[in-house]
Design a protein around this motif. Sequence first.
Motif, mmCIF file in Angstrom:
data_model
loop_
_atom_site.group_PDB
_atom_site.id
_atom_site.type_symbol
_atom_site.label_atom_id
_atom_site.label_comp_id
_atom_site.label_asym_id
_atom_site.label_seq_id
_atom_site.Cartn_x
_atom_site.Cartn_y
_atom_site.Cartn_z
ATOM 1 N N GLU A 277 28.965 57.611 34.016
ATOM 2 C CA GLU A 277 29.656 58.340 32.934
ATOM 3 C C GLU A 277 28.845 59.545 32.452
ATOM 4 N N TRP A 278 27.516 59.451 32.545
ATOM 5 C CA TRP A 278 26.698 60.620 32.168
ATOM 6 C C TRP A 278 26.849 61.715 33.209
ATOM 7 N N GLU A 279 26.961 61.315 34.472
ATOM 8 C CA GLU A 279 27.160 62.326 35.527
ATOM 9 C C GLU A 279 28.493 63.053 35.296
ATOM 10 N N ASP A 280 29.545 62.293 35.003
ATOM 11 C CA ASP A 280 30.849 62.915 34.733
ATOM 12 C C ASP A 280 30.760 63.871 33.554
ATOM 13 N N GLN A 281 30.024 63.432 32.554
ATOM 14 C CA GLN A 281 29.884 64.261 31.341
ATOM 15 C C GLN A 281 29.151 65.577 31.651
ATOM 16 N N ILE A 282 28.182 65.517 32.569
ATOM 17 C CA ILE A 282 27.454 66.737 32.985
ATOM 18 C C ILE A 282 28.444 67.742 33.588
ATOM 19 N N TYR A 283 29.272 67.278 34.539
ATOM 20 C CA TYR A 283 30.243 68.183 35.172
ATOM 21 C C TYR A 283 31.176 68.785 34.121
ATOM 22 N N ASP A 284 31.602 67.909 33.217
ATOM 23 C CA ASP A 284 32.559 68.329 32.205
ATOM 24 C C ASP A 284 31.948 69.369 31.251
ATOM 25 N N ASP A 285 30.748 69.085 30.767
ATOM 26 C CA ASP A 285 30.090 70.006 29.823
ATOM 27 C C ASP A 285 29.790 71.354 30.477
ATOM 28 N N LEU A 286 29.293 71.318 31.707
ATOM 29 C CA LEU A 286 28.912 72.579 32.364
ATOM 30 C C LEU A 286 30.145 73.425 32.668
ATOM 31 N N ALA A 287 31.230 72.772 33.089
ATOM 32 C CA ALA A 287 32.471 73.512 33.364
ATOM 33 C C ALA A 287 32.988 74.121 32.060
ATOM 34 N N TRP A 288 32.910 73.357 30.988
ATOM 35 C CA TRP A 288 33.353 73.865 29.676
ATOM 36 C C TRP A 288 32.524 75.085 29.254
ATOM 37 N N LEU A 289 31.229 75.058 29.574
ATOM 38 C CA LEU A 289 30.365 76.196 29.234
ATOM 39 C C LEU A 289 30.698 77.432 30.067
ATOM 40 N N GLY A 290 31.517 77.249 31.099
ATOM 41 C CA GLY A 290 31.944 78.389 31.914
ATOM 42 C C GLY A 290 31.187 78.514 33.229
ATOM 43 N N LEU A 291 30.411 77.501 33.580
ATOM 44 C CA LEU A 291 29.636 77.580 34.818
ATOM 45 C C LEU A 291 30.465 77.082 36.001
ATOM 46 N N THR A 292 30.190 77.662 37.168
ATOM 47 C CA THR A 292 30.776 77.160 38.410
ATOM 48 C C THR A 292 29.644 76.974 39.405
ATOM 49 N N TRP A 293 29.851 76.094 40.373
ATOM 50 C CA TRP A 293 28.805 75.811 41.356
ATOM 51 C C TRP A 293 29.478 75.313 42.632
ATOM 52 N N PRO A 294 28.802 75.516 43.766
ATOM 53 C CA PRO A 294 29.392 75.045 45.023
ATOM 54 C C PRO A 294 29.423 73.515 45.081
ATOM 55 N N ILE B 109 22.034 66.739 41.026
ATOM 56 C CA ILE B 109 21.986 65.569 40.158
ATOM 57 C C ILE B 109 20.753 64.745 40.540
ATOM 58 N N GLU B 110 19.807 64.639 39.618
ATOM 59 C CA GLU B 110 18.547 63.943 39.897
ATOM 60 C C GLU B 110 18.667 62.486 39.436
ATOM 61 N N ASP B 111 19.244 61.693 40.325
ATOM 62 C CA ASP B 111 19.623 60.322 39.955
ATOM 63 C C ASP B 111 18.817 59.264 40.715
ATOM 64 N N ILE B 112 17.519 59.544 40.937
ATOM 65 C CA ILE B 112 16.719 58.550 41.674
ATOM 66 C C ILE B 112 16.390 57.330 40.827
ATOM 67 N N ASP B 113 16.369 57.514 39.506
ATOM 68 C CA ASP B 113 16.033 56.376 38.647
ATOM 69 C C ASP B 113 17.324 55.607 38.330
ATOM 70 N N GLN B 114 17.676 54.727 39.280
ATOM 71 C CA GLN B 114 18.974 54.044 39.175
ATOM 72 C C GLN B 114 19.039 53.091 37.971
ATOM 73 N N SER B 115 17.882 52.739 37.428
ATOM 74 C CA SER B 115 17.914 51.833 36.271
ATOM 75 C C SER B 115 18.372 52.577 35.011
ATOM 76 N N ARG B 116 18.277 53.907 35.010
ATOM 77 C CA ARG B 116 18.655 54.669 33.813
ATOM 78 C C ARG B 116 19.873 55.565 34.028
ATOM 79 N N THR B 117 20.246 55.733 35.296
ATOM 80 C CA THR B 117 21.371 56.607 35.628
ATOM 81 C C THR B 117 22.702 55.910 35.352
ATOM 82 N N ARG B 118 23.685 56.644 34.814
ATOM 83 C CA ARG B 118 25.022 56.075 34.583
ATOM 84 C C ARG B 118 26.076 57.058 35.084
#
Length: 287
Positions: free
Chosen positions: A52-69, A41-50
């Motif tokens: 809820e977007w991070e949660d959505q990333i996990y959710d979308d990628l898991a839905w696509l069938g991806l797994t990660w450590p 998660i490339e979240d260095i720009d704290q002024s633009r990072t949210r």
Amino acid sequence: MIFTTRFAPSPTGPLHLGHAYSALLAYDMAKARNGQFLLRIEDIDQSRTRPEWEDQIYDDLAWLGLTWPIPVWRQSDHIDDYRAAIDRLSNMGLTYPCRCNRHDIALAASAPQEGVPTYGPDGRIYPGTCQHRKMAARNPTDSIRLNLRKAIDHLAADTFEFQEPAEGPAEGNSVTKSYSADDLRTSVGDILLARRDMGTSYHLSVVLDDAAQNITDVVRGQDLFEVTKIHVVLQRLLGLPTPIYHHHRLIRDANGKRLAKRDDARAIAKFRQDGASPDDIRAMVGL
Ligand code: GLU
């Protein structure tokens, strides 16, 4: 060495079809080679990072069938490492503090010298206004730049290279991309190592993290091809390995325009809402 790749989104908006393509391609390549697929998660720009977007990333990628450590590598947890690298480069005499904002830079660059490029891989080439300043005189509101010419001289190499095989898992022979020291001296400019508001920059953190996560193969969009030469210089300066790069085609909209974060109409979440399946998404991006 195990083939290790990563998908490295910034949680600043919804993932769209372009992200799906990048993540699925990296994942498929890792699977095809019994390798590893990591998420960062490339979240260095704290002024633009949210969050809820991070949660959505996990959710979308898991839905696509991806797994990660897990735990997932989040850049905001590694600011001290980025700072330490800047200190190293500063101790080598290769950095300077910069107080210019975008407007100052545009103004100073508005009377270009003939034959001197104005734009480089990282946008407008910094005209060098603050180059004479010393790190000891740094104000807390200054950003920090790398003196690129000094850095190239320090490395005393004639060429800078990386391997870029053809796109996709069915790749051909590696192709070496090579840049002369002179090309880098004139075409890149003094890149930012630390933005005033972040204490680091995309270039610095991506290079450090790829090494820290033992990434052997970077799979990312062609829009980042041109900045890879910057990454190679940083890797050499910091004594880090250069991974193999696979820059893939970009997913475009009906008008041929590259998708951007604001293309909510192409967000994976929107397709999900409308009843699309993960296989539909694969088909849409040509996988
Ligand atoms: N965080 C970058 C992006 O979302 C990707 C960086 C990379 O893959 O090197 O565009």
